[in-house]
Motif scaffolding. Structure first.
Motif, PDB file in Angstrom:
ATOM      1  N   TRP A   9      29.246  -5.322   5.288  1.00 40.95           N
ATOM      2  CA  TRP A   9      29.335  -6.372   6.309  1.00 40.95           C
ATOM      3  C   TRP A   9      29.745  -7.727   5.737  1.00 40.95           C
ATOM      4  CZ3 TRP A   9      24.857  -3.202   6.453  1.00 40.95           C
ATOM      5  CH2 TRP A   9      24.860  -2.249   7.464  1.00 40.95           C
ATOM      6  N   SER A  13      38.430  -5.588   3.551  1.00 38.84           N
ATOM      7  CA  SER A  13      39.258  -5.895   4.714  1.00 38.84           C
ATOM      8  C   SER A  13      40.130  -4.700   5.057  1.00 38.84           C
ATOM      9  CB  SER A  13      40.169  -7.096   4.405  1.00 38.84           C
ATOM     10  OG  SER A  13      41.127  -6.723   3.424  1.00 38.84           O
ATOM     11  N   TYR A  37      37.106  -6.884  11.498  1.00 39.95           N
ATOM     12  CA  TYR A  37      35.994  -7.561  12.174  1.00 39.95           C
ATOM     13  C   TYR A  37      35.502  -8.756  11.351  1.00 39.95           C
ATOM     14  CZ  TYR A  37      33.407  -4.467   9.004  1.00 39.95           C
ATOM     15  OH  TYR A  37      32.948  -3.803   7.898  1.00 39.95           O
ATOM     16  N   ARG A  38      34.795  -9.663  12.028  1.00 37.30           N
ATOM     17  CA  ARG A  38      34.241 -10.847  11.348  1.00 37.30           C
ATOM     18  C   ARG A  38      33.129 -10.427  10.387  1.00 37.30           C
ATOM     19  NH1 ARG A  38      33.161 -14.304  16.656  1.00 37.30           N
ATOM     20  NH2 ARG A  38      33.045 -12.174  17.495  1.00 37.30           N
ATOM     21  N   ASN A  40      29.908 -11.239   7.458  1.00 37.09           N
ATOM     22  CA  ASN A  40      28.790 -12.079   7.042  1.00 37.09           C
ATOM     23  C   ASN A  40      29.179 -12.779   5.749  1.00 37.09           C
ATOM     24  OD1 ASN A  40      27.266 -10.990   9.117  1.00 37.09           O
ATOM     25  ND2 ASN A  40      26.183  -9.549   7.823  1.00 37.09           N
ATOM     26  N   GLU A  42      29.476 -15.773   7.114  1.00 36.61           N
ATOM     27  CA  GLU A  42      30.059 -16.765   8.026  1.00 36.61           C
ATOM     28  C   GLU A  42      29.792 -16.415   9.493  1.00 36.61           C
ATOM     29  OE1 GLU A  42      31.771 -15.229   5.617  1.00 36.61           O
ATOM     30  OE2 GLU A  42      32.220 -16.854   4.212  1.00 36.61           O
ATOM     31  N   HIS A  43      29.654 -15.130   9.767  1.00 31.06           N
ATOM     32  CA  HIS A  43      29.412 -14.650  11.129  1.00 31.06           C
ATOM     33  C   HIS A  43      28.252 -13.673  11.092  1.00 31.06           C
ATOM     34  CE1 HIS A  43      33.192 -16.431  12.421  1.00 31.06           C
ATOM     35  NE2 HIS A  43      33.701 -15.963  11.301  1.00 31.06           N
ATOM     36  N   ASP A  47      28.397 -10.336  15.692  1.00 32.67           N
ATOM     37  CA  ASP A  47      29.785 -10.756  15.905  1.00 32.67           C
ATOM     38  C   ASP A  47      30.747  -9.652  15.472  1.00 32.67           C
ATOM     39  OD1 ASP A  47      29.044 -13.268  16.874  1.00 32.67           O
ATOM     40  OD2 ASP A  47      29.253 -14.230  14.906  1.00 32.67           O
ATOM     41  N   GLY A  48      30.460  -9.042  14.322  1.00 33.27           N
ATOM     42  CA  GLY A  48      31.298  -7.939  13.841  1.00 33.27           C
ATOM     43  C   GLY A  48      31.272  -6.763  14.798  1.00 33.27           C
ATOM     44  N   ASP A  51      33.377  -7.496  17.796  1.00 36.28           N
ATOM     45  CA  ASP A  51      34.796  -7.307  17.488  1.00 36.28           C
ATOM     46  C   ASP A  51      35.168  -5.829  17.574  1.00 36.28           C
ATOM     47  OD1 ASP A  51      34.942 -10.048  16.999  1.00 36.28           O
ATOM     48  OD2 ASP A  51      34.872  -9.808  14.817  1.00 36.28           O
TER      49      ASP A  51
END
Length: 111
Positions: A9, A13, A37-38, A40, A42-43, A47-48, A51
């Motif tokens: 997480w 990429s 997906y976004r 961690n 930062e998100h 959030d992931g 996405d």
């Protein structure tokens, strides 16, 4: 196949996983959509997941446009991506999405 990459997480990429998704596409003779997906910290992990859900719902809704049979969608991922694949499937079951992905391919999922 909708593929969610691993990386705890927090890292990696779709670029890193390009060889993996290309392999699946060639060997299984299917369209593979890799989800970026976004991450961690930062998100949030939610959030992931959001996405992943958004992309999955879009792919199913627009399957014909992408040359995909909506009755034969696979959700897949490894490690943390395997967690997202399982979570996406459960959320879609709860929402009673039609059509549903019909296969989960979980590769050493964090569950």
């Amino acid at each position: 196949m909708i593929y969610y990459h691993g990386g705890g997480w927090t890292l990696l990429s779709i670029d890193v996983y390009d060889p993996v998704t290309n392999y699946f596409s060639r060997r299984l003779n299917m369209v593979v959509i890799s989800v970026g997906y976004r991450l961690n910290p930062e998100h949030s992990q939610k959030d992931g997941l959001d996405d992943c859900l958004k992309v999955t719902k879009h792919v199913i809704k627009m399957a014909g446009k992408y040359g995909i049979d909506p009755e034969r969608v696979v959700v897949s991922g490894d490690s943390s991506g395997g967690n997202y694949a399982a979570a996406v499937f459960l959320v879609l079951c709860d929402e009673q999405l039609k059509p549903m992905p019909n296969i989960q391919m979980l590769i050493y999922p964090v569950v």
